[in-house]
Motif scaffolding. Structure first.
Motif, PDB file in Angstrom:
ATOM      1  N   UNK A  20       0.546  -1.156   0.525  1.00  0.00           N
ATOM      2  CA  UNK A  20       0.167   0.276  -0.144  1.00  0.00           C
ATOM      3  C   UNK A  20       0.782   0.810  -0.193  1.00  0.00           C
ATOM      4  N   UNK A  21       1.892   1.680   1.164  1.00  0.00           N
ATOM      5  CA  UNK A  21       2.926   2.515   0.805  1.00  0.00           C
ATOM      6  C   UNK A  21       3.412   2.447  -0.087  1.00  0.00           C
ATOM      7  N   UNK A  22       4.370   1.678  -1.296  1.00  0.00           N
ATOM      8  CA  UNK A  22       4.647   1.718  -2.288  1.00  0.00           C
ATOM      9  C   UNK A  22       3.436   2.305  -3.382  1.00  0.00           C
ATOM     10  N   UNK A  23       2.268   2.012  -3.371  1.00  0.00           N
ATOM     11  CA  UNK A  23       1.259   1.971  -4.053  1.00  0.00           C
ATOM     12  C   UNK A  23       0.652   3.589  -4.953  1.00  0.00           C
ATOM     13  N   UNK A  24       0.897   3.994  -2.898  1.00  0.00           N
ATOM     14  CA  UNK A  24       0.732   6.094  -2.220  1.00  0.00           C
ATOM     15  C   UNK A  24       1.974   6.519  -2.981  1.00  0.00           C
ATOM     16  N   UNK A  25       3.443   5.938  -2.652  1.00  0.00           N
ATOM     17  CA  UNK A  25       3.935   6.808  -3.284  1.00  0.00           C
ATOM     18  C   UNK A  25       4.050   6.850  -4.241  1.00  0.00           C
ATOM     19  N   UNK A  26       3.981   5.663  -5.738  1.00  0.00           N
ATOM     20  CA  UNK A  26       3.661   5.633  -6.638  1.00  0.00           C
ATOM     21  C   UNK A  26       3.673   6.628  -7.485  1.00  0.00           C
ATOM     22  N   UNK A  27       1.516   6.779  -6.945  1.00  0.00           N
ATOM     23  CA  UNK A  27       0.511   7.863  -7.004  1.00  0.00           C
ATOM     24  C   UNK A  27       1.153   9.339  -7.122  1.00  0.00           C
ATOM     25  N   UNK A  28       1.641   9.609  -5.888  1.00  0.00           N
ATOM     26  CA  UNK A  28       2.085  10.887  -5.703  1.00  0.00           C
ATOM     27  C   UNK A  28       3.698  11.326  -6.691  1.00  0.00           C
ATOM     28  N   UNK A  29       4.200  10.379  -6.703  1.00  0.00           N
ATOM     29  CA  UNK A  29       5.317  10.532  -7.886  1.00  0.00           C
ATOM     30  C   UNK A  29       5.107  10.359  -8.811  1.00  0.00           C
ATOM     31  N   UNK A  30       3.958  10.357  -9.157  1.00  0.00           N
ATOM     32  CA  UNK A  30       3.388  10.158 -10.835  1.00  0.00           C
ATOM     33  C   UNK A  30       3.230  11.723 -11.352  1.00  0.00           C
ATOM     34  N   UNK A  35       4.538  16.515 -14.404  1.00  0.00           N
ATOM     35  CA  UNK A  35       4.042  17.764 -14.224  1.00  0.00           C
ATOM     36  C   UNK A  35       6.215  17.982 -15.469  1.00  0.00           C
ATOM     37  N   UNK A  36       6.570  17.380 -14.716  1.00  0.00           N
ATOM     38  CA  UNK A  36       7.999  17.520 -15.435  1.00  0.00           C
ATOM     39  C   UNK A  36       8.019  17.167 -16.095  1.00  0.00           C
ATOM     40  N   UNK A  37       7.286  16.182 -17.123  1.00  0.00           N
ATOM     41  CA  UNK A  37       7.468  15.818 -18.547  1.00  0.00           C
ATOM     42  C   UNK A  37       6.459  16.380 -19.458  1.00  0.00           C
ATOM     43  N   UNK A  38       5.574  17.418 -19.241  1.00  0.00           N
ATOM     44  CA  UNK A  38       4.977  18.382 -20.260  1.00  0.00           C
ATOM     45  C   UNK A  38       4.845  19.686 -20.227  1.00  0.00           C
ATOM     46  N   UNK A  39       6.550  19.980 -19.067  1.00  0.00           N
ATOM     47  CA  UNK A  39       6.084  21.590 -18.616  1.00  0.00           C
ATOM     48  C   UNK A  39       6.591  22.298 -19.548  1.00  0.00           C
ATOM     49  N   UNK A  40       7.769  21.725 -20.897  1.00  0.00           N
ATOM     50  CA  UNK A  40       7.932  22.071 -22.037  1.00  0.00           C
ATOM     51  C   UNK A  40       7.368  22.297 -22.796  1.00  0.00           C
ATOM     52  N   UNK A  41       5.992  21.106 -23.386  1.00  0.00           N
ATOM     53  CA  UNK A  41       5.082  21.304 -23.941  1.00  0.00           C
ATOM     54  C   UNK A  41       4.189  22.073 -23.683  1.00  0.00           C
ATOM     55  N   UNK A  42       3.990  22.497 -22.960  1.00  0.00           N
ATOM     56  CA  UNK A  42       2.832  23.113 -22.702  1.00  0.00           C
ATOM     57  C   UNK A  42       2.953  24.610 -22.654  1.00  0.00           C
TER      58      UNK A  42
END
Length: 95
Positions: A20-30, A35-42
């Motif tokens: 459960x902690x891994x899933x929560x971390x991955x969700x928040x990390x997403x 945000x980093x991946x789309x910042x430039x194209x936006x």
């Protein structure tokens, strides 16, 4: 050192909590990855925000399906073996 049976209630509960902690971390990390991946194209108006986020999520999902855990294995191969499993002190086993 404590030893727990692999199928004991404590072991199963610890595994579920860790998962459960891994899933929560991955969700928040997403959130951060997107945000980093789309910042430039936006910012450059190459894509509209909604389109950029959808493409980012889709490509992250495809990357997991195609890449799997190869990146993790690649990183593990860079580490020395003694870092991955340090020698344990031999203690007498007591029941």
């Amino acid at each position: 050192m404590l030893h727990f049976a692999p199928y004991s209630t404590f072991s199963i509960l610890a595994l579920v909590i860790c998962f459960a902690l891994v899933c929560v971390f991955e969700f928040v990390n997403g959130f951060h990855d997107t945000a980093n991946a789309v910042a430039t194209v936006i910012y450059t108006n190459s894509l509209k925000p909604r389109t950029a986020v959808i493409w980012s999520g889709l490509m992250n999902f495809v990357g997991v399906l195609l890449g799997g855990i190869s990146v993790a294995y690649g990183l593990v191969e860079l580490l020395p073996a003694d870092v991955l499993s340090p020698p344990m002190a031999t203690l007498p086993y007591r029941c």
